[in-house]
Enzyme design. Structure first.
Site, PDB file in Angstrom:
ATOM      1  N   GLU A  34      71.197  57.145  73.895  1.00 45.91           N
ATOM      2  CA  GLU A  34      71.994  58.183  74.532  1.00 45.91           C
ATOM      3  C   GLU A  34      72.622  59.119  73.508  1.00 45.91           C
ATOM      4  O   GLU A  34      72.597  60.345  73.654  1.00 45.91           O
ATOM      5  CB  GLU A  34      73.123  57.582  75.389  1.00 45.91           C
ATOM      6  CG  GLU A  34      72.662  56.663  76.482  1.00 45.91           C
ATOM      7  CD  GLU A  34      72.667  55.189  76.064  1.00 45.91           C
ATOM      8  OE1 GLU A  34      72.109  54.861  74.992  1.00 45.91           O
ATOM      9  OE2 GLU A  34      73.225  54.381  76.812  1.00 45.91           O
ATOM     10  N   CYS A  66      78.612  55.003  74.225  1.00 46.08           N
ATOM     11  CA  CYS A  66      77.783  56.044  74.824  1.00 46.08           C
ATOM     12  C   CYS A  66      78.502  56.721  75.990  1.00 46.08           C
ATOM     13  O   CYS A  66      78.383  57.936  76.177  1.00 46.08           O
ATOM     14  CB  CYS A  66      76.447  55.467  75.257  1.00 46.08           C
ATOM     15  SG  CYS A  66      75.468  54.915  73.831  1.00 46.08           S
TER      16      CYS A  66
END
EC number: 3.5.4.33
Length: 141
Positions: free
Chosen positions: A48, A79
């Site tokens: 991510e 993330c």
């Protein structure tokens, strides 16, 4: 999600997680990534984070307003923080992460009302396919 799964399969010896950032049109890929922690020795090299960094570089700015992050595994707290900070509008993920997920299972950082940005979350897209990659990876270990 198929593009994110393709990224996950490129993770090599790392946990097979893949991510893509789509532009507001829903089809243009601005950034893509897969876990690279083992390859780079960078603890922040999650799929991510890498996809978000690449999308921001492509756009030439850090605000990813209107964008969608598609990821094979529910984002962790790091993330989730990057998602909130980058102003991604939508997070779509496949498999839930009951041990470390921060988009609804263990925590819900991305929708915490105390934060200044809360993206829409769509979970369970191709969840079985996403989970199968992870199950096979850990079974082989």
């Amino acid at each position: 999600m198929r593009l994110a799964l393709d990224q996950a399969e490129r993770a090599g010896g790392d946990v097979p997680v893949g991510a893509v950032v789509l532009a507001a049109d829903g089809t243009t890929v601005l950034g893509a990534g897969h876990n690279e922690r083992e390859a780079t020795g960078d603890p922040t090299a999650h799929a991510e984070v890498l996809a978000i960094r690449r999308a921001a570089a492509d756009l030439g700015e850090w605000r990813l307003s209107g964008c969608t992050l598609v990821v094979t595994l529910e984002p962790c707290t790091m993330c989730a923080g990057a998602i909130v900070q980058s102003r991604v509008d939508r997070v779509v993920y496949g498999a839930r992460d009951e041990k470390a997920g921060a988009a609804g299972s263990l925590w819900d950082v991305v929708r915490d009302r105390r934060l200044n940005h809360r993206p829409e979350v769509i979970e369970g897209v191709l969840a079985d396919d996403c989970a199968r990659l992870l199950t096979e990876f850990f079974r082989d270990r």
